[in-house]
Design an enzyme around this catalytic site. Structure first.
Site, PDB file in Angstrom:
ATOM      1  N   SER A 177       0.724  -1.181   0.111  1.00 33.27           N
ATOM      2  CA  SER A 177      -0.038  -0.090   0.189  1.00 33.27           C
ATOM      3  C   SER A 177       0.943   1.092   0.386  1.00 33.27           C
ATOM      4  O   SER A 177       1.889   1.457   0.424  1.00 33.27           O
ATOM      5  CB  SER A 177      -0.730   0.120   0.976  1.00 33.27           C
ATOM      6  OG  SER A 177      -1.548  -1.418   1.343  1.00 33.27           O
ATOM      7  N   ASP A 182       5.104   7.405   5.974  1.00 34.70           N
ATOM      8  CA  ASP A 182       4.831   8.146   6.856  1.00 34.70           C
ATOM      9  C   ASP A 182       4.683   7.226   7.625  1.00 34.70           C
ATOM     10  O   ASP A 182       3.323   6.667   7.920  1.00 34.70           O
ATOM     11  CB  ASP A 182       3.525   9.183   6.341  1.00 34.70           C
ATOM     12  CG  ASP A 182       3.332   9.856   7.307  1.00 34.70           C
ATOM     13  OD1 ASP A 182       3.617   9.679   8.276  1.00 34.70           O
ATOM     14  OD2 ASP A 182       2.337  10.365   6.929  1.00 34.70           O
ATOM     15  N   HIS A 185       1.189   7.491   9.738  1.00 37.28           N
ATOM     16  CA  HIS A 185      -0.151   7.801   8.321  1.00 37.28           C
ATOM     17  C   HIS A 185      -1.863   6.948   9.380  1.00 37.28           C
ATOM     18  O   HIS A 185      -1.404   6.173  10.409  1.00 37.28           O
ATOM     19  CB  HIS A 185       0.199   6.655   7.302  1.00 37.28           C
ATOM     20  CG  HIS A 185      -0.851   6.366   6.061  1.00 37.28           C
ATOM     21  ND1 HIS A 185      -2.317   5.949   6.262  1.00 37.28           N
ATOM     22  CD2 HIS A 185      -0.950   7.260   4.642  1.00 37.28           C
ATOM     23  CE1 HIS A 185      -2.452   6.224   5.488  1.00 37.28           C
ATOM     24  NE2 HIS A 185      -1.738   6.830   3.903  1.00 37.28           N
ATOM     25  N   LYS A 199       4.202  -3.708   6.822  1.00 34.56           N
ATOM     26  CA  LYS A 199       4.312  -4.020   5.321  1.00 34.56           C
ATOM     27  C   LYS A 199       5.369  -3.844   4.903  1.00 34.56           C
ATOM     28  O   LYS A 199       6.246  -4.600   4.062  1.00 34.56           O
ATOM     29  CB  LYS A 199       3.384  -3.302   4.648  1.00 34.56           C
ATOM     30  CG  LYS A 199       1.919  -4.077   4.387  1.00 34.56           C
ATOM     31  CD  LYS A 199       0.695  -2.887   4.187  1.00 34.56           C
ATOM     32  CE  LYS A 199      -0.303  -4.011   4.375  1.00 34.56           C
ATOM     33  NZ  LYS A 199      -0.500  -5.976   3.359  1.00 34.56           N
TER      34      LYS A 199
END
Length: 297
Positions: A177, A182, A185, A199
């Site tokens: 993704s 960040d 996020h 991830k």
């Protein structure tokens, strides 16, 4: 896509092997230029490459599996799902295996003999009961025991990469993704699970594995028809600063398969989104699309 609920004693993603910042070095070639996986098989007069998609019971995974089966002249498709129910949902064929990516032994049969691996597994949050949208506020999310991002998006993906490497898989396509640059996020805050951090850690592991890879960091996923929009690639979450932050699941699935056909997609990582339908020209030249990318991570 969301993040995992934090647990007491959950190891920090920063306490393990360290994440390196994106390097964005142009993909230098080592040795002779190689064609895509499926092209090589066809040129050699052999059978089409065997491709396993994990997470085949998910909304995007189902599309990838279906596309693989529809293109029997190019690929021998396989699927890996988590439950018998998911297997039945996509047809229950013998080429759909049931396994737990957290347990390497349970996925060994599915991976044995494959030429390429498309990873579409992901932790998925659940909404806490009792949320009433009419009263305002925001819903809260949680992850069931055993399905936190650390376990699914890090350990589970690492297990798949290790298994692929052990049998000499020729290419791994990993779908992640956008937003991973960040740490603050919003997706990381859902359930305090740091899903994008985990991830990103798996993506780094793949990039360091020595296996040929393509890392696709998709924008917001939409359940709409594919093949009717102009696709956009980028890096470092630059696309998130624009108005074109979304991509259809069908287009992501198509890019996964196209990445197996072109050398230009190998050893590369990129963000993926699309222009709105009717704006621009629908993407059909995937070699040109991949050629726009020069970042290895």
């Amino acid at each position: 896509m969301a993040a995992a609920a934090a647990r007491i004693g959950l190891a920090s993603p920063f306490a393990c092997s360290h994440l390196r910042p994106p390097c964005h070095v142009s993909a230098t070639r080592r040795g002779p230029r190689r064609a895509g996986l499926a092209v090589v098989s066809a040129a050699a007069g052999g059978s089409p490459p065997t491709v396993l998609v994990t997470g085949a019971g998910g909304r995007t995974g189902q599309i990838v599996y279906k596309k693989l089966k529809e293109r029997a002249d190019q690929f021998v498709g396989r699927g890996l799902v988590r439950t018998e129910e998911s297997k039945d949902k996509i047809g229950g064929a013998d080429d759909v295996f049931v396994g737990d990516i957290r347990d390497p032994a349970s996925i060994a049969q599915a991976i044995d003999g494959i030429d390429a691996l498309i990873i579409l597994t992901s932790a998925v949050p659940k909404m806490k009961p009792g949320f009433d949208p009419t009263k305002g506020g925001r819903p809260e999310f949680y992850f069931e025991d055993g399905t936190y991002p650390e376990q699914v998006d890090w350990i589970g993906q690492k297990n798949q990469i290790d298994a692929a490497k052990s049998i000499g898989v020729k290419q791994v396509v990993l779908v992640g993704s956008m937003g991973g640059t960040d740490v603050n996020h919003p997706l990381n805050k859902l359930g305090n699970g740091n899903i994008l951090v985990w991830k990103r850690k798996a993506e780094q592991y793949l990039a360091d594995s020595g296996l040929p890879y393509t890392i696709i960091r998709a924008g917001g996923l939409q359940d709409k028809d594919g093949g009717v929009r102009e696709l956009i690639v980028g890096k470092d979450d630059e696309i998130l600063k624009t108005e074109t932050k979304t991509i259809t699941r069908a287009d992501v699935a198509e890019v996964c398969l196209q990445a197996l056909l072109f050398e230009e997609a190998r050893f590369k990582a990129f963000d993926l989104a699309s222009k709105p339908e009717g704006e621009g020209v629908p993407t059909t030249d995937f070699k040109a699309l991949f050629s726009q990318v020069n970042s290895r991570f």
